[in-house]
Design an enzyme around this catalytic site. Structure first.
Site, PDB file in Angstrom:
ATOM      1  N   GLU A 165      41.018  42.205  34.161  1.00  0.00           N
ATOM      2  CA  GLU A 165      40.632  40.753  34.628  1.00  0.00           C
ATOM      3  C   GLU A 165      39.833  40.723  35.974  1.00  0.00           C
ATOM      4  OE1 GLU A 165      40.687  39.163  31.928  1.00  0.00           O
ATOM      5  OE2 GLU A 165      42.908  39.669  31.180  1.00  0.00           O
ATOM      6  N   THR A 170      38.422  44.102  38.803  1.00  0.00           N
ATOM      7  CA  THR A 170      38.738  45.207  39.666  1.00  0.00           C
ATOM      8  C   THR A 170      38.981  44.527  41.334  1.00  0.00           C
ATOM      9  OG1 THR A 170      36.591  46.024  40.163  1.00  0.00           O
ATOM     10  CG2 THR A 170      37.696  47.049  38.179  1.00  0.00           C
ATOM     11  N   GLN A 188      68.190  50.782  60.024  1.00  0.00           N
ATOM     12  CA  GLN A 188      67.002  49.895  60.680  1.00  0.00           C
ATOM     13  C   GLN A 188      65.866  50.115  59.958  1.00  0.00           C
ATOM     14  OE1 GLN A 188      66.049  50.574  65.123  1.00  0.00           O
ATOM     15  NE2 GLN A 188      68.139  49.619  65.236  1.00  0.00           N
ATOM     16  N   GLU A 237      33.666  46.517  26.809  1.00  0.00           N
ATOM     17  CA  GLU A 237      33.273  47.425  25.934  1.00  0.00           C
ATOM     18  C   GLU A 237      33.221  48.888  26.691  1.00  0.00           C
ATOM     19  OE1 GLU A 237      29.858  44.695  23.844  1.00  0.00           O
ATOM     20  OE2 GLU A 237      29.217  46.654  24.683  1.00  0.00           O
TER      21      GLU A 237
END
Length: 396
Positions: free
Chosen positions: A375, A377, A291, A145
């Protein structure tokens, strides 16, 4: 004494030989999804991203349904009944194309379809799941929400009884697929606790204005859900669950897909950097011969393939019924965080070209900023693991 078998040649695309962990069915699923993404997403996704749109989403959904990618780890009702590992491989390949496409599949299968499959009535399953599995109907999942993201227990969306009916009122935010969905699974407070509702999106009082001005997941449909006294029949409620256990169970399934999917974005960025380093010349030779560049590529490869190995391990545990939510948090926390770092390092190898949509790196990097948040933090997954490690709850 017989001679030891000669090891296969080193494969830069699979340095740990992880393909040896996959059986022919796994490889077939991976190759099918990879081929579909190469044909239907990769040639167009940079343009979609730049325009901030996902044209033809309904056609894409039907195509994904035709290859069994929607609700693919669910059984029955037209679903593919694939293994968790196969579902993970599909997520990896889809997100290697774009996080928005993987989000479309994750929300459809792991959230909306999973909720109906796990908690719905037989009538709800029969009505919705076959059409969702085929891509005929797109679903969305309304939990977050405007004022309640990481704390869904504080949601304000409310469902009250009115005779035999339910009446829903409230708002949901950041809802993938919202404005193109034919059905929404909406979670709301009731006098008996939090319940889930199957809401046809043509219900009077339901609207889903699309969210614009995003700088992440631009090739994805993101919406607000507005429920203005939406009247539903008594049988719209998901009968098999009450409380946060319902939506959190769905989120665990979706988070598992992210563990794999984030490695797809990382792989795409790593491959772009590796190809570039082999051909881009500075100071008279390819930059891959220096490198510092090789150190970056080596570190990226190590984290990429460690992440894929972790995802595979979690997938086997899920298939065996032994995967815990804390282990999913372990995977999501590690893999998304490392994927973002791989993208950032890849961008440095590409130099100024790294910000161009001619290459996938910046697109993946900005998408992953959303994946890092949704989904769960970073902070929430750290606290999940912290509680599991210490036995002490630090959420409040």
């Amino acid at each position: 004494m017989s001679a030891s078998p000669k090891p296969p040649a080193f494969d830069p695309a699979d340095p740990l030989g992880l393909d040896d962990l996959l059986d022919p069915e796994d490889l077939a699923v991976r190759d099918t999804v990879r081929s579909w993404a190469a044909d239907r997403v990769l040639p167009y996704v940079a343009d979609w991203y730049e325009k901030g749109e996902l044209p033809g989403i309904r056609e894409l959904a039907r195509e994904l349904g035709s290859i069994g990618a929607l609700g693919m780890s669910l059984t029955g009702y037209g679903c593919a009944g694939a293994s968790s590992v196969q579902y993970g491989l599909a997520c990896l390949e889809l997100e290697a194309a774009d996080s928005g496409i993987r989000s479309l599949v994750s929300v459809q299968g792991s959230l909306a379809m999973y909720a109906i499959h796990a908690y719905g009535s037989e009538e709800q399953k029969t009505e919705w799941l076959p059409r969702m599995a085929s891509g005929e109907v797109i679903g969305c999942f309304g939990l977050t929400e405007p004022d309640h993201g990481s704390d869904p227990a504080g949601m304000r969306t409310f469902a009250k009884r009115d005779g035999e009916d339910w009446v829903l009122s409230g708002r949901k935010m950041w809802i993938t697929n919202g404005s193109v969905a034919g059905v929404a699974v909406v979670w709301a407070r009731t006098e008996d606790g939090i319940r889930g509702f199957v809401v046809p999106t043509d219900s009077p009082g339901f609207s889903a204005p699309e969210i614009k001005h995003k700088w992440s997941l631009r090739a994805s449909v993101t919406s607000e859900l507005v429920l203005d006294d939406v009247r539903l029949p008594a049988d719209a409620v998901l009968p098999e669950v009450t409380g946060l256990r319902g939506p959190l169970g769905c989120l665990s399934h979706a988070r598992y897909g992210i563990v794999w999917g984030s490695m797809g974005a990382a792989r795409s960025s790593f491959e772009a950097a590796l190809d570039y380093a082999r051909t881009r010349e500075q100071f008279g030779r390819p930059i891959g011969g220096f490198q510092l560049t090789q150190a970056k590529l080596a570190d990226m490869a190590v984290e990429l393939h460690k992440g894929i190995l972790l995802a595979h391990h979690l997938g086997r545990r899920m298939d065996a019924g032994r995967l815990r939510p804390e282990q999913i948090s372990f995977g999501k926390l590690n893999n998304v965080r490392e994927a973002i770092e791989i993208c950032r390092t890849a961008r440095t190898i590409l130099g100024a070209n790294g910000i161009s949509l001619e290459y996938p790196v910046m697109r993946h990097a900005t998408n992953l900023e959303s994946v890092l948040t949704y989904e769960g933090t970073v902070e929430m997954h750290q606290l999940v693991l912290g509680k599991a490690l210490t036995g002490l709850d630090a959420f409040r």
